[in-house]
Design a protein around this motif. Structure first.
Motif, short mmCIF file in Angstrom:
data_model
loop_
_atom_site.label_atom_id
_atom_site.label_comp_id
_atom_site.label_asym_id
_atom_site.label_seq_id
_atom_site.Cartn_x
_atom_site.Cartn_y
_atom_site.Cartn_z
N GLY A 164 -4.73 17.75 11.92
CA GLY A 164 -4.82 16.43 12.52
C GLY A 164 -3.85 15.57 11.77
N THR A 165 -3.08 16.14 10.88
CA THR A 165 -2.55 14.90 9.86
C THR A 165 -1.47 14.15 10.88
OG1 THR A 165 -0.82 16.71 9.11
CG2 THR A 165 -2.74 16.16 7.71
N SER A 166 -0.62 14.92 11.87
CA SER A 166 0.36 14.29 12.46
C SER A 166 -0.40 12.94 13.35
CB SER A 166 0.91 15.29 13.59
OG SER A 166 1.65 16.18 12.80
N MET B 263 0.83 -0.95 0.09
CA MET B 263 -0.09 0.09 -0.07
C MET B 263 0.94 1.32 -0.25
SD MET B 263 -3.43 -0.39 2.23
CE MET B 263 -2.98 -1.65 3.38
N GLN B 264 0.44 2.27 -0.57
CA GLN B 264 1.13 3.63 -0.83
C GLN B 264 0.20 4.50 -0.18
OE1 GLN B 264 1.11 3.10 -4.94
NE2 GLN B 264 3.30 3.18 -4.95
N ILE B 265 0.31 5.09 1.20
CA ILE B 265 -0.80 5.86 1.78
C ILE B 265 -0.21 7.20 1.85
CG2 ILE B 265 -1.98 5.81 3.97
CD1 ILE B 265 -1.10 3.01 4.46
N PHE B 266 -1.26 8.21 1.67
CA PHE B 266 -0.86 9.67 1.80
C PHE B 266 -1.90 10.17 2.76
CE2 PHE B 266 1.66 8.53 -1.99
CZ PHE B 266 2.52 9.48 -2.01
N VAL B 267 -1.26 10.79 3.84
CA VAL B 267 -2.01 11.52 4.59
C VAL B 267 -2.09 13.19 4.20
CG1 VAL B 267 -2.27 12.32 7.00
CG2 VAL B 267 -1.57 10.13 6.46
N ILE B 268 -3.28 13.41 3.75
CA ILE B 268 -3.51 14.84 2.90
C ILE B 268 -4.33 15.81 3.84
CG2 ILE B 268 -4.03 16.15 1.08
CD1 ILE B 268 -3.29 13.59 -0.52
N GLY B 269 -3.77 16.94 4.22
CA GLY B 269 -4.86 17.88 5.03
C GLY B 269 -3.81 18.99 5.14
N PRO C 139 1.61 18.49 5.09
CA PRO C 139 0.78 19.06 4.49
C PRO C 139 0.82 20.00 3.06
CG PRO C 139 1.29 19.72 6.77
CD PRO C 139 2.36 18.76 5.95
N ARG C 140 2.05 19.75 2.92
CA ARG C 140 2.23 20.53 1.38
C ARG C 140 1.57 19.56 0.22
NH1 ARG C 140 5.57 21.75 4.94
NH2 ARG C 140 6.63 23.57 5.23
N PHE C 141 1.08 18.32 0.56
CA PHE C 141 0.70 17.41 -0.66
C PHE C 141 -0.77 18.06 -0.92
CE2 PHE C 141 2.68 13.52 1.31
CZ PHE C 141 3.66 13.71 0.29
N LYS D 141 4.83 15.59 20.23
CA LYS D 141 4.90 14.06 19.85
C LYS D 141 5.27 13.67 18.49
CE LYS D 141 1.38 12.93 23.01
NZ LYS D 141 0.24 12.17 23.59
N GLY D 142 5.58 14.82 17.60
CA GLY D 142 6.15 14.66 16.52
C GLY D 142 5.25 15.19 15.17
N PHE D 143 5.76 15.66 14.22
CA PHE D 143 5.24 16.10 13.07
C PHE D 143 4.97 14.86 12.01
CE2 PHE D 143 7.10 19.91 14.45
CZ PHE D 143 6.22 20.80 14.50
#
Length: 165
Positions: A12-14, A1-7, A106-108, A42-44
């Motif tokens: 809340g992306t982190s 799987m290729q997963i992208f978190v976009i927001g 987030p730049r996605f 807790k990290g980005f």
């Protein structure tokens, strides 16, 4: 799987990225993370190389994450685009050796259309948070006026909708 978190930034992306990591999705080798900060202790859950590549894309389009009013990928010069595309292909190939993997940045919201063409079947997780909450968070973190934060949210929301096509 290729997963992208976009927001959008501060949406809340982190948190979503950390959950994917806890579930076993690959993030990257030691030292690749941008780390944490006072506003996100807790990290980005962002990779240095991915942020640098997304910044390269934005700068080539004469833009930045908070200067998007006239952002267009078509503004990127062909020689810059060739270099960017080679870097995208190389990074995705390296990640594909570790499936399932995820990227969060987030730049996605702006750059994903360039990434998408090198993916097989990407899974995109889009985070959403109230625009006023995002604007308040951007005011605390960056000193942006509330109306600017809301306008930025609206522009980003439109770009995300456009990248779905």
């Amino acid at each position: 799987m290729q997963i992208f978190v976009i927001g959008m930034h501060r949406s809340g992306t982190s948190m979503v990225a950390r959950l994917l990591n806890l579930m076993g999705a690959y993030f990257g080798p030691e030292g690749i993370s941008t780390g944490s900060g006072q506003e996100n202790p807790k990290g980005f859950w962002e990779r240095k190389d991915v942020r640098a590549l997304n910044n390269q894309i934005l700068y080539a389009a004469n833009s930045d994450w908070d200067r998007v009013s006239d952002f267009s990928l078509e503004k990127i010069a062909s020689q810059d685009l060739d270099t960017i595309n080679q870097q995208l292909q190389r990074l995705i190939l390296e990640l594909d050796a570790h499936r399932p993997w995820f990227l969060k940045e987030p730049r996605f919201c702006l750059t994903f259309p360039l990434w998408k063409k090198y993916l097989e079947y990407p899974i995109c997780i889009h985070t959403h948070r109230s625009p006023i909450q995002i604007a308040q968070s951007l005011k605390s973190r960056n000193g942006f006026p509330l109306h600017f934060g809301i306008a930025l949210w609206e522009k980003i929301r439109i770009r995300i909708a456009e990248s779905r096509t």
